[in-house]
Motif scaffolding. Structure first.
Motif: not given
Length: 684
Positions: A73-77, A104-109
């Motif tokens: 995920s982007l947060r992992e990368a 739907g929202d930033w965190d989900t993205l």
């Protein structure tokens, strides 16, 4: 954030530390001609943003993540996203709508694996790279110059928009328009077309094709042809903005897709056009892939890369590459045969008639058949001749034989003393400039003006250094004669002489000076940029490197360079690029810079290393710069790196200093050996 923070990109994106270096170093991802090898491990991020810009970095990092880190995920990368809250209203359109419609929202993205994100149904105006590059921008931008606030647009869409505008602006636009466009290009960091993500943008190609057609074709021929931007009635169509996307469809297909497996069955040219008939008859004998390459690559106003042709017509890339070689060889053999002798004679006659400097309009008007279309190619005859005149270089709308800069300088020398236009025209004949273009040539020469039918120099003629370093004194009206023309075939075809009877085999690329093997196995050739090369002079290459590319004496190789420029490598008496001027300009090269070239199939890639800061480096680093390596290394590591890059296979075991120096001297790389010796003596 402190702008001189030592944080590098690998600290920000830990996935870079375990990613394979080969794909990361390509220009599609993090390769950049002003940044060194593996810069993401060593170069502070603030410095990267000063050189390449946050837009370039965000867009290219997004492509790397989407295509290489799809399991993350982007947060992992990018772990810093854990502490980067974002208001969705700060995101610019169309990315904001795409996020709201899907995530739907930033965190989900940022918590969604990229492989899942790629499967989302995004709107046609906003692809997955456009969305991800917006996230990347929020991460890297704090390390650069503080922003001014407001919504954040998609970096990838910004680059695509700027490339589209660049392709639309005509060359005759006012200078302040070009200055503004150059400023935007530097600010956005928009890369040349070679660094654009695949697939290539259809809008860019059609815009450039329209501009070339408008600038080069005679006005009488324009209404007869349509393009992807104009209909048969000449009305302007609106081009698609976004690049073609996998699985998508183009809004319109300007030309029907030909059946490349069927024999050519088009109409023959009228009998009153013998030259066109000869060209058409030989093209009709070619295979369908060969005709496709000739019409859309070799003789096209906007050459299409082999990869794009293979994708568009569902053909094999290797088959098309082989077909291109066959086309070039068959064309050369045909021009040297009795069947091609009339066209070769026509080429020699027109070449002499036009003189050393001419325009496309003059070429078109030189013969009544030049505007007639060759049915089997779908292009007018003059475009075929334009390709065959390989000794002429295009510069600012002119087709010039020899060195354009030298010819301009000779012109200024001849026009000293305020001659009348009649006298100036007579003087220019000494240089081989014909009467019909004399006035236009004088008017286009920098430092010269025409007032009251007299020619004036803006400043007195000055001496100019010759290529060998000597100073050439100014002369008022020298009894100059044109330089000897290049070798010709037996039928007089310029520069197309095929060397016969040479039994000596060319050297291997591993024993050729200034040739180096990269970790991915590709061989790169270093060009030490000179002022003459920047003005369009040929650029020689070692025989071993030319042979490595499959070239032999008397053959030529057509390559697609950055920006879809057609670059010709030809082996006359020795192998050389006919001119690298457009490429060197695109790289913003300066005399003394090092430009490294490599060829992959039909594509030429290039990377520039500026020479400005090299003297500040220690001898070991200067030696490594000469092989294209810019990361820090000890003297022992430098010897190992150099040995690997001048060998055909990876070398193992202890490195013998004398062996490395001997190999370098034997290859002709005495400059590298000279830089190494002080460092070796200092460590003993």
């Amino acid at each position: 954030m402190n702008p001189v923070s030592p944080i590098c990109l690998a600290d920000l994106a830990p996935a870079l530390r375990w990613s394979k270096p080969e794909p990361v170093t390509t220009e599609s991802y993090l390769g950049h001609h002003r940044l060194g090898d593996a810069w993401w491990h060593t170069l502070p991020l603030a410095r990267v943003l000063e050189i390449a810009g946050s837009t370039w970095l965000a867009a290219n990092l997004a492509r790397l993540a989407v295509e290489q880190w799809e399991h993350l995920s982007l947060r992992e990368a990018l772990p810093s996203l854990h502490s980067t809250p974002v208001d969705i209203n700060e995101i610019g359109e169309p990315v904001r709508s795409a996020i709201l419609r899907t995530a739907g929202d930033w965190d989900t993205l940022v918590d969604t694996p990229l492989t899942t994100l790629r499967a989302w149904s995004l709107p046609p105006s906003c692809g997955v790279v456009d969305v991800v590059s917006t996230v990347m921008l929020r991460v890297v931008q704090p390390f650069g110059t503080p922003g001014t606030g407001g919504t954040v647009p998609s970096p990838a869409l910004m680059q695509e928009a700027l490339r589209t505008v660049s392709g639309w602006v005509p060359t005759e636009a006012p200078q302040h328009v070009h200055d503004a466009l150059n400023y935007l290009t530097d600010a956005v960091g928009s890369p040349p077309a070679s660094e654009a993500p695949p697939p290539s943008s259809r809008a860019i190609r059609t815009l450039r094709a329209l501009r070339n057609q408008r600038d080069e074709e005679p006005r009488t021929a324009r209404p007869e042809r349509s393009s992807a931007l104009r209909g048969p009635d000449g009305s302007l169509r609106r081009p698609a903005f976004s690049p073609a996307r996998p699985g998508g469809s183009s809004p319109e297909q300007p030309h029907p897709t030909p059946d490349v497996s069927a024999p050519y069955a088009g109409a023959a040219p009228p009998a009153e056009h013998p030259l066109v008939d000869r060209v058409d008859s030989v093209v009709r004998s070619w295979s369908a892939p060969q005709r496709l390459l000739a019409s859309q690559r070799l003789f096209a106003a906007e050459p299409v890369s082999i990869r794009d042709l293979a994708h568009q017509y569902s053909l094999d890339v290797a088959q098309l590459r082989s077909a291109q070689r066959d086309v070039e060889d068959r064309l050369l053999r045909w021009l040297s045969s009795p069947e091609g002798a009339p066209l070769a004679t026509h080429l020699r006659t027109v070449d002499e008639q036009l003189g050393v400097a001419t325009t496309v309009d003059q070429l078109v008007a030189a013969h009544s058949e030049h505007t007639v279309e060759v049915p089997a190619l779908g292009v007018p005859l003059w475009r075929v001749l334009l390709v065959l005149f390989t000794d002429r270089r295009a510069q600012d709308g002119w087709l010039i034989t020899g060195d354009p800069g030298q010819l301009r300088w000779q012109t200024r020398q001849l026009l000293a003393g305020q001659p009348s236009m009649a006298e100036a025209t007579m003087r220019l004949t000494q240089l081989g400039i014909r009467h019909p273009v004399a006035h236009a040539w004088i008017a286009s020469t920098p430092g010269v003006s025409i007032r009251d039918d007299y020619v004036h120099l803006d400043s007195p003629p000055t001496a100019e250094p010759s290529p060998d370093g000597r100073t050439v004194p100014p002369v008022a009206a020298p009894a100059a004669t044109p330089e000897p023309r290049s070798p010709t075939t037996s039928n007089g075809l310029p520069i197309r002489r095929r060397t016969e009877g040479r039994s000596q085999q060319p050297a291997r690329v591993s024993t050729s000076a200034q040739c180096f093997r990269a970790p991915d196995g590709r061989w790169w050739h270093r060009v030490d940029v000179t002022a003459d090369q920047l003005n369009g002079a040929p650029v020689g290459v070692p025989q071993g490197y030319a042979a490595h590319l499959g070239l032999g004496p008397g053959q030529l190789l057509c390559l697609t360079g950055p920006g879809a420029d057609l670059i010709v490598l030809v082996w006359r008496d020795a192998p050389a690029f006919d001119s690298l001027r457009p490429l060197l300009r695109r790289l913003d090269a300066r005399p003394g810079d090092h430009v490294f070239l490599t060829v992959d199939g039909d594509r030429l890639d290039a990377r520039r290393l500026a020479a400005a800061d090299v003297p500040e480096h220690p001898p070991t680093s200067r030696a490594l710069h000469l092989i294209g390596y810019t990361a820090p290394a000890s003297t022992e590591e430098a010897l190992e790196i150099i040995l690997r890059r001048i060998s055909e296979t990876d070398q193992t075991g202890p490195v013998e200093v004398n062996r490395v120096l001997e190999l370098l001297e034997r290859r002709g790389d005495s400059d590298i050996a000279g830089e190494l010796r002080p460092a070796l003596y200092a460590t003993r």
